[in-house]
Design a protein around this motif. Structure first.
Motif, PDB file in Angstrom:
ATOM      1  N   TYR A 245      -3.830  -1.477   1.295  1.00 24.31           N
ATOM      2  CA  TYR A 245      -3.426  -1.756   2.677  1.00 24.31           C
ATOM      3  C   TYR A 245      -4.039  -3.110   3.015  1.00 24.31           C
ATOM      4  O   TYR A 245      -4.813  -3.666   2.236  1.00 24.31           O
ATOM      5  N   ASN A 246      -3.693  -3.652   4.163  1.00 22.32           N
ATOM      6  CA  ASN A 246      -4.294  -4.934   4.600  1.00 22.32           C
ATOM      7  C   ASN A 246      -4.089  -6.070   3.602  1.00 22.32           C
ATOM      8  O   ASN A 246      -4.978  -6.916   3.441  1.00 22.32           O
ATOM      9  N   TYR A 247      -2.969  -6.064   2.891  1.00 26.84           N
ATOM     10  CA  TYR A 247      -2.801  -7.099   1.864  1.00 26.84           C
ATOM     11  C   TYR A 247      -1.763  -8.162   2.216  1.00 26.84           C
ATOM     12  O   TYR A 247      -1.823  -9.275   1.705  1.00 26.84           O
ATOM     13  N   ARG A 248      -0.802  -7.876   3.084  1.00 26.66           N
ATOM     14  CA  ARG A 248       0.320  -8.819   3.287  1.00 26.66           C
ATOM     15  C   ARG A 248      -0.120 -10.022   4.103  1.00 26.66           C
ATOM     16  O   ARG A 248      -0.543  -9.879   5.258  1.00 26.66           O
ATOM     17  N   THR A 249       0.045 -11.206   3.526  1.00 23.80           N
ATOM     18  CA  THR A 249      -0.379 -12.422   4.222  1.00 23.80           C
ATOM     19  C   THR A 249       0.749 -13.028   5.051  1.00 23.80           C
ATOM     20  O   THR A 249       0.566 -14.074   5.662  1.00 23.80           O
ATOM     21  N   LYS A 250       1.914 -12.381   5.017  1.00 21.55           N
ATOM     22  CA  LYS A 250       3.027 -12.900   5.819  1.00 21.55           C
ATOM     23  C   LYS A 250       3.883 -11.746   6.349  1.00 21.55           C
ATOM     24  O   LYS A 250       4.202 -10.810   5.598  1.00 21.55           O
ATOM     25  N   LEU A 251       4.243 -11.820   7.612  1.00 22.51           N
ATOM     26  CA  LEU A 251       5.217 -10.879   8.189  1.00 22.51           C
ATOM     27  C   LEU A 251       6.163 -11.686   9.066  1.00 22.51           C
ATOM     28  O   LEU A 251       5.800 -12.753   9.576  1.00 22.51           O
ATOM     29  N   THR A 252       7.349 -11.156   9.261  1.00 22.65           N
ATOM     30  CA  THR A 252       8.313 -11.835  10.139  1.00 22.65           C
ATOM     31  C   THR A 252       8.954 -10.827  11.098  1.00 22.65           C
ATOM     32  O   THR A 252      10.124 -10.467  10.962  1.00 22.65           O
ATOM     33  N   PRO A 253       8.179 -10.331  12.084  1.00 28.22           N
ATOM     34  CA  PRO A 253       8.782  -9.431  13.079  1.00 28.22           C
ATOM     35  C   PRO A 253       9.820 -10.182  13.920  1.00 28.22           C
ATOM     36  O   PRO A 253       9.762 -11.413  14.016  1.00 28.22           O
ATOM     37  N   HIS A 254      10.744  -9.441  14.494  1.00 28.11           N
ATOM     38  CA  HIS A 254      11.802 -10.110  15.256  1.00 28.11           C
ATOM     39  C   HIS A 254      12.189  -9.296  16.484  1.00 28.11           C
ATOM     40  O   HIS A 254      11.770  -8.147  16.636  1.00 28.11           O
ATOM     41  N   PHE A 255      12.975  -9.933  17.331  1.00 26.02           N
ATOM     42  CA  PHE A 255      13.535  -9.208  18.495  1.00 26.02           C
ATOM     43  C   PHE A 255      14.973  -9.661  18.692  1.00 26.02           C
ATOM     44  O   PHE A 255      15.363 -10.753  18.254  1.00 26.02           O
ATOM     45  N   ASP A 256      15.750  -8.798  19.333  1.00 26.36           N
ATOM     46  CA  ASP A 256      17.175  -9.089  19.567  1.00 26.36           C
ATOM     47  C   ASP A 256      17.361  -9.914  20.830  1.00 26.36           C
ATOM     48  O   ASP A 256      16.459  -9.997  21.665  1.00 26.36           O
ATOM     49  N   GLY A 257      18.571 -10.448  20.978  1.00 26.45           N
ATOM     50  CA  GLY A 257      18.932 -11.127  22.216  1.00 26.45           C
ATOM     51  C   GLY A 257      19.074 -10.122  23.355  1.00 26.45           C
ATOM     52  O   GLY A 257      19.066  -8.905  23.126  1.00 26.45           O
ATOM     53  N   PRO A 258      19.205 -10.623  24.596  1.00 29.99           N
ATOM     54  CA  PRO A 258      19.306  -9.718  25.747  1.00 29.99           C
ATOM     55  C   PRO A 258      20.503  -8.777  25.604  1.00 29.99           C
ATOM     56  O   PRO A 258      21.534  -9.185  25.085  1.00 29.99           O
ATOM     57  N   PRO A 259      20.343  -7.526  26.035  1.00 28.83           N
ATOM     58  CA  PRO A 259      21.453  -6.583  25.933  1.00 28.83           C
ATOM     59  C   PRO A 259      22.675  -7.112  26.688  1.00 28.83           C
ATOM     60  O   PRO A 259      22.543  -7.654  27.787  1.00 28.83           O
ATOM     61  N   GLY A 260      23.824  -6.985  26.066  1.00 27.83           N
ATOM     62  CA  GLY A 260      25.068  -7.417  26.719  1.00 27.83           C
ATOM     63  C   GLY A 260      25.312  -8.912  26.628  1.00 27.83           C
ATOM     64  O   GLY A 260      26.390  -9.396  26.950  1.00 27.83           O
ATOM     65  N   GLY A 261      24.338  -9.658  26.166  1.00 32.72           N
ATOM     66  CA  GLY A 261      24.502 -11.109  26.070  1.00 32.72           C
ATOM     67  C   GLY A 261      25.263 -11.489  24.814  1.00 32.72           C
ATOM     68  O   GLY A 261      24.919 -11.034  23.735  1.00 32.72           O
ATOM     69  N   GLY A 262      26.300 -12.297  24.949  1.00 29.72           N
ATOM     70  CA  GLY A 262      27.065 -12.739  23.783  1.00 29.72           C
ATOM     71  C   GLY A 262      26.435 -13.968  23.173  1.00 29.72           C
ATOM     72  O   GLY A 262      25.337 -14.383  23.565  1.00 29.72           O
ATOM     73  N   ARG A 263      27.169 -14.553  22.229  1.00 32.09           N
ATOM     74  CA  ARG A 263      26.635 -15.717  21.511  1.00 32.09           C
ATOM     75  C   ARG A 263      26.355 -16.895  22.441  1.00 32.09           C
ATOM     76  O   ARG A 263      25.436 -17.652  22.252  1.00 32.09           O
ATOM     77  N   HIS A 264      27.252 -17.022  23.460  1.00 27.98           N
ATOM     78  CA  HIS A 264      27.115 -18.190  24.337  1.00 27.98           C
ATOM     79  C   HIS A 264      26.456 -17.843  25.668  1.00 27.98           C
ATOM     80  O   HIS A 264      26.394 -18.675  26.565  1.00 27.98           O
ATOM     81  N   SER A 265      25.954 -16.610  25.745  1.00 29.44           N
ATOM     82  CA  SER A 265      25.361 -16.184  27.019  1.00 29.44           C
ATOM     83  C   SER A 265      24.083 -16.982  27.314  1.00 29.44           C
ATOM     84  O   SER A 265      23.290 -17.270  26.422  1.00 29.44           O
ATOM     85  N   LYS A 266      23.922 -17.315  28.570  1.00 33.54           N
ATOM     86  CA  LYS A 266      22.699 -18.044  28.976  1.00 33.54           C
ATOM     87  C   LYS A 266      21.746 -17.092  29.693  1.00 33.54           C
ATOM     88  O   LYS A 266      20.727 -17.498  30.217  1.00 33.54           O
ATOM     89  N   LYS A 267      22.159 -15.797  29.732  1.00 33.36           N
ATOM     90  CA  LYS A 267      21.346 -14.821  30.449  1.00 33.36           C
ATOM     91  C   LYS A 267      20.070 -14.498  29.659  1.00 33.36           C
ATOM     92  O   LYS A 267      20.147 -14.096  28.501  1.00 33.36           O
ATOM     93  N   PRO A 268      18.902 -14.703  30.267  1.00 26.58           N
ATOM     94  CA  PRO A 268      17.674 -14.411  29.512  1.00 26.58           C
ATOM     95  C   PRO A 268      17.323 -12.925  29.535  1.00 26.58           C
ATOM     96  O   PRO A 268      17.918 -12.148  30.283  1.00 26.58           O
TER      97      PRO A 268
END
Ligand SMILES: C[S@@+](CC[C@H](N)C(=O)[O-])C[C@H]1O[C@@H](n2cnc3c(N)ncnc32)[C@H](O)[C@@H]1O
Length: 682
Positions: free
Chosen positions: A272-295
């Protein structure tokens, strides 16, 4: 024969009743449509071998399970699944433009091989005779229904392969080990592949292998990152050895006598405690399309993709990551909790550990200020007798990260490839050092003097091995940035660039302004310095596609050369392997994070034929951003069918061994060592 079933008789290749042509046609019908590509033709003889293995040499009556189309599409079929195909409400497959061909050695293909082998085995009764295929099979359960299944095998993908009592249908169940009885939710039947994908719900009867008190992560069995936390570590290593054994059995196309016993898997010092790199992520705002400016209106779930849904699993901690990276998760969560309103799209956050090492003077105190940069505000401080390490987390892809392997220093662009488990790198590079040269007393008149480091990244093998190669080391990688850092790392570690002219003693009679004695002393001093530096090794790095390498090694005597290969997951392409066979180095050390494509490529080198390397051939479309092996696959052109001209060069395998770079997961790193078979030895 039941309606809807296809019966295929497979016999050893010496049996004439099953010609390659009708075998191909039959198998093409029973397999996933994607496999009607060259990738499938490549795999068909491995399939024959898998069947022959369970068959014990006789004919196998392989019948895939009845079509599940009648079971209905069931609820919740939005989620994609490897190998799965979207279905419309009539159960018909929908054509999807995004659908990619099954990639060789991929999760999908490995799973399919294991399912097919198990299906074939279950068609053989205990006495080895083919079981009657007319045994009535119960209808398949509704998709979405909950059933109980017994786990009978583990796939090399880390998934359990399970059966329901009274049925031959195979269920692919994550987070389950052989001997478990588990409650699952039927997710989707894949009639073409012959299995059903199911979601794990709970264990109803645990396997003797399982001890849930070993599980250290509260997200285990939800997050898709780890599969093995319930297993004892020795058992994990045994499973990983089995993965390597199966890879060579299923993917090398070599007869068993050409594959030595796979050696025990070397474990990771940290589990355990060995990974020196992670890449967590999050999605865009719900209902927001590709061109949505809604934060975002609120903090989005921030973490990893779960096994059973597309919605990101919110994760506060990841116990396989180093302390520094774990603190990075907390730090980024706190930042996101304040800044979520700035994001109109999803994002992936890099968390990469970096170390600043400050040597201690002989009395143990930190060396005087002025010679060392001041220590950073580190999240983790590690003290040893000789140095203090200050560890911080980097989130900027373009910042420089620093790592140490023993006393070697490596700098990298934080977002570029570097091995993710620092704890295993000292024993791993030591193993390579012990095995990179031919064993003492082995055949070959000349000593090995040169190293070629193909797919070198930022110079891991060149730098840690160069001292063994007085002729010098040449590294090649397609990522320009990694090569820039490789050169920098070589300098930081005291290696000498091969372009540096060797000091030549002053010629007799040459004129010099210095007095002769002083000039001679200066030259001698310089020579000594050069010799000391050359003892660390001489290097050259080239930024290019790996097959270009062979233009640059003409001056290397193949009898004096060892090639280390460490390609991305897709393995080497045909052009590279063909040229490698033509160059014919004395020894090859093949390191890989995908033992399936490694087994395929090693098979090519042992046969001395490149003909069979398929779907990724001619694919030079890899860029630095795909460096960790997610490169696109381009279907092979017909010209790949051409037999290579390699002058009859072939290799034999000296050893194969796995290294556990990723404890708690189903991944294993493979090291295969090969020697050229010289005339007279055949
Ligand atoms: C698994 S990494 C190994 C890197 C290095 N040996 C190490 O251990 O740090 C694979 C490397 O292959 C490089 N690569 C991918 N495709 C390539 C190609 N066609 N030619 C040369 N290098 C390539 C990537 O940039 C990456 O650095």
């Amino acid at each position: 024969m039941l309606p809807g079933r296809i019966r295929v008789f497979l016999r050893p290749s010496s049996t004439s009743s099953c010609t390659p042509l009708n075998l191909t046609l039959s198998l093409t019908r029973i397999c996933h449509s994607q496999l009607r590509t060259r990738a499938f033709f490549w795999s068909r003889s491995r399939f024959t071998m898998a069947m022959a293995a369970v068959d014990g040499g006789g004919g196998v009556n392989y019948a895939p399970p009845p079509s599940a189309g009648a079971a209905g599409a069931g609820p919740g079929t939005k989620r994609s699944h490897p190998g799965g195909q979207r279905q419309n409400k009539f159960g018909k497959k929908m054509r999807s433009k995004q659908k990619k061909p099954v990639q060789e050695g991929s999760h999908d293909e490995v799973l399919l091989m294991d399912v097919q082998t198990l299906l074939a085995a279950s068609k053989i009764s205990d006495d080895g005779a083919a079981a009657a295929d007319s045994a009535v099979q119960p209808p398949l359960p509704e998709q979405g229904s909950e059933i109980e299944v017994d786990v009978v095998e583990m796939s090399s993908t880390g998934d359990g392969l399970a059966k329901q009592k009274g049925s031959d249908q195979i269920y692919v169940v994550p987070f389950a080990v052989p001997g478990d009885t588990v409650k699952v939710k039927v997710y989707r039947h894949l009639p073409d592949e012959g299995y059903t994908v199911a979601d794990f719900i709970s264990v109803t009867k645990p396997s003797p292998l399982r001890d849930d008190s070993r599980i250290q992560c509260k997200y285990f069995a939800k997050c898709s990152g780890c599969q093995f936390q319930m297993l004892d570590y020795a058992e994990q290593l045994r499973r990983k050895r089995q993965i390597v054994v199966k890879a060579y059995r299923n993917f090398s196309q070599l007869p068993p006598e050409l594959v030595p016993d796979v050696l025990d898997t070397i474990g990771s010092p940290l589990q355990y405690n060995y990974r020196t790199k992670l890449t967590p992520h999050f999605d865009g705002p719900p209902g927001g399309g590709r061109h949505s400016k809604k934060p975002h209106q609120e903090m989005p779930p921030f973490g990893f993709t779960p096994k059973t849904s597309r919605r990101i699993l919110d994760i506060e901690d990841c116990p396989i990551a180093t302390e520094t990276v774990r603190k990075g998760i907390t730090q980024e969560r706190e930042r996101l909790a304040v800044e979520f309103g700035k994001y109109t799209r999803g994002a992936t956050i890099l968390l990469r550990e970096s170390t600043q090492r400050v040597p201690k003077s002989q009395n143990g105190s930190i060396e005087s200020a002025g010679t060392q940069p001041s220590p950073p505000a580190a999240s983790v401080v590690v003290e040893t007798d000789t140095y203090t390490d200050y560890k911080t987390v980097i989130t900027d892809q373009n910042a420089t990260s620093t790592e140490y392997i023993d006393d070697f220093i490596f700098t990298n662009p934080a977002g570029a490839f570097f091995q993710n488990n620092n704890s295993i790198l000292p024993p791993f590079t030591a193993y390579i050092r012990e095995h990179i040269l031919p064993p003492a007393g082995s055949s070959g008149a000349k000593p090995v003097r040169n190293l070629i480091d193909a797919y070198s990244g930022s110079g891991l093998f060149t730098i840690t091995q160069a001292a063994l190669f007085p002729g010098g080391s040449i590294g090649i990688d397609i990522a320009e940035k990694s090569i820039q850092f490789a050169r920098r790392n070589a300098e930081l570690n005291g290696l000498v660039a091969m372009s540096t002219p060797s000091p030549s003693p002053p010629r007799r009679g040459s004129r010099s302004n210095s007095p002769p004695a002083a000039a001679a002393a200066a030259a001698a001093r310089k020579q000594e310095e050069e010799a000391a530096a050359a003892a660390k090794g001489r290097y050259r790095f080239i930024a290019a596609d790996a097959p270009e390498l062979f233009k640059s090694v003409a001056r290397y005597d193949p009898d004096e050369t060892v090639v280390v290969l460490d390609p991305p997951r897709k393995g080497c392409d045909a052009s590279f392997l063909r040229q490698l066979l033509q160059f014919a180095p004395r020894r090859v050390v093949y390191v890989s994070c995908n033992v399936h494509t490694q087994a395929r490529d090693v098979g090519v080198l042992v046969r001395g034929e490149v003909e069979d390397v398929a779907a990724n051939s001619n694919n030079t479309n890899t860029s630095a951003t795909t460096a960790e092996g997610e490169a696109n696959t381009v279907e092979a052109g017909e010209d790949n069918k051409k037999k290579n001209k390699t002058g009859g060069v072939r290799y034999e395998i000296e050893s194969i061994r796995g290294f556990d770079f990723f404890p708690q997961t189903g991944h294993v790193e493979g090291v295969a060592i090969l020697n050229r078979v010289d005339a007279g030895k055949e």
